[in-house]
Design a protein around this motif. Structure first.
Motif, PDB file in Angstrom:
ATOM      1  N   GLY A 118       0.844  -1.185   0.000  1.00 41.77           N
ATOM      2  CA  GLY A 118       0.000   0.000   0.000  1.00 41.77           C
ATOM      3  C   GLY A 118       0.881   1.236   0.000  1.00 41.77           C
ATOM      4  O   GLY A 118       2.120   1.140   0.022  1.00 41.77           O
ATOM      5  N   ILE A 150      -8.771   2.520  -2.923  1.00 43.95           N
ATOM      6  CA  ILE A 150      -8.012   1.510  -3.666  1.00 43.95           C
ATOM      7  C   ILE A 150      -7.740   2.031  -5.070  1.00 43.95           C
ATOM      8  O   ILE A 150      -8.661   2.431  -5.788  1.00 43.95           O
ATOM      9  CB  ILE A 150      -8.775   0.171  -3.733  1.00 43.95           C
ATOM     10  N   ASP A 167      -5.537  -1.773  -7.428  1.00 44.14           N
ATOM     11  CA  ASP A 167      -5.469  -2.879  -6.466  1.00 44.14           C
ATOM     12  C   ASP A 167      -4.526  -2.611  -5.295  1.00 44.14           C
ATOM     13  O   ASP A 167      -4.099  -3.547  -4.609  1.00 44.14           O
ATOM     14  CB  ASP A 167      -5.047  -4.187  -7.164  1.00 44.14           C
ATOM     15  N   ILE A 216      -3.971  -0.320  -1.705  1.00 52.57           N
ATOM     16  CA  ILE A 216      -4.623   0.524  -0.707  1.00 52.57           C
ATOM     17  C   ILE A 216      -3.786   1.783  -0.508  1.00 52.57           C
ATOM     18  O   ILE A 216      -2.613   1.715  -0.136  1.00 52.57           O
ATOM     19  CB  ILE A 216      -4.784  -0.218   0.630  1.00 52.57           C
TER      20      ILE A 216
END
Length: 252
Positions: free
Chosen positions: A33, A68, A71, A73
């Protein structure tokens, strides 16, 4: 302090810089992320209106801090919501102030950081302190640059220290005029070589050096930078002084 630090220049359109920044963030955020940093939540509006960045508009909602993208975060950070741990994530920073950069430096465990500056001077201190690299040219060459060009930008750096430009436009015009005088008088150089020399020999910050290299590339391609009207702080015959000073150094 981030393990790896990068910056981009200022002379490309915001839409391109923002898109390049987001692509960089997505590449690094696949498994961990990432962080998206702005000075304040209201800044998202300027960013999200650009092509390909509309997905960030959701951060306008006060209770939304995550989204998101590709794909991955992505979490929002502002000067009011500084995380206590970087969680080994990459961080993309849009138009930070010096104050915000100082706060971000204190976050432990940030893997990498890319700064998209608003003003070069606001990012120079951070770039110097953290050995930040130009994202486009992470391994800048140390190539010879004409001593006249080195002298010119040493003079300009000194002039700024004595009387700082009143506005960013005035600052940029001084950079442009210096380059224009050099090029019109046959002083040639490669933009990347100039960028390296400005930091190593002239005392300019890395982000300012990047901006000057971008401007020189525009002049060398026989164009004039947008917004530059040909005026600046120098008289045209300043080139004579630069050549004299450069020759003195060559004979030492």
């Amino acid at each position: 302090m981030a393990k790896e630090n990068y910056f981009v220049g200022l002379e490309k359109p915001d839409s391109l810089l923002f898109q390049e920044g987001l692509e960089w963030l997505v590449r690094g955020a696949k498994t961990t992320g990432g962080w998206i940093v702005v000075n304040q939540r209201e800044s998202i509006g300027h960013i999200a209106r650009h092509p390909g960045l509309g997905r960030l508009a959701i951060f306008h909602k006060r209770n939304v801090t995550r989204t998101i993208i590709a794909d991955c975060i992505m979490e929002l950070v502002t000067k009011f919501t500084i995380p206590t741990d970087g969680s080994k994530k990459p961080m993309l920073v849009f138009h930070p102030t010096i104050e915000l950069l100082n706060k971000l430096e204190e976050i432990p465990n940030t893997y990498s950081m890319l700064v998209i500056p608003w003003l070069a001077e606001e990012a120079d201190g951070w770039a110097k302190k953290n050995f930040a690299k130009d994202l486009e040219n992470p391994d800048l060459p140390s190539i010879y640059v004409d001593e006249v060009a080195v002298t010119a930008f040493k003079h300009l750096k000194f002039a700024f220290s004595e009387s700082h430009p009143r506005t960013p436009a005035e600052y940029r015009a001084a950079l442009c005029q210096t380059l224009q005088i050099l090029i019109e008088n046959g002083i040639r150089f490669e933009p990347q070589a100039m960028q390296s020399a400005l930091v190593q020999k002239c005392g300019w910050g890395p982000v300012s050096a990047k901006q000057i290299a971008e401007l020189s590339d525009i002049f060398l391609s026989s164009h004039s930078p947008v917004g530059y009207d040909g005026h600046g702080p120098w008289e045209p015959d300043i080139i004579k002084l630069w050549k004299i000073e450069a020759k003195k150094k060559d004979t030492k």
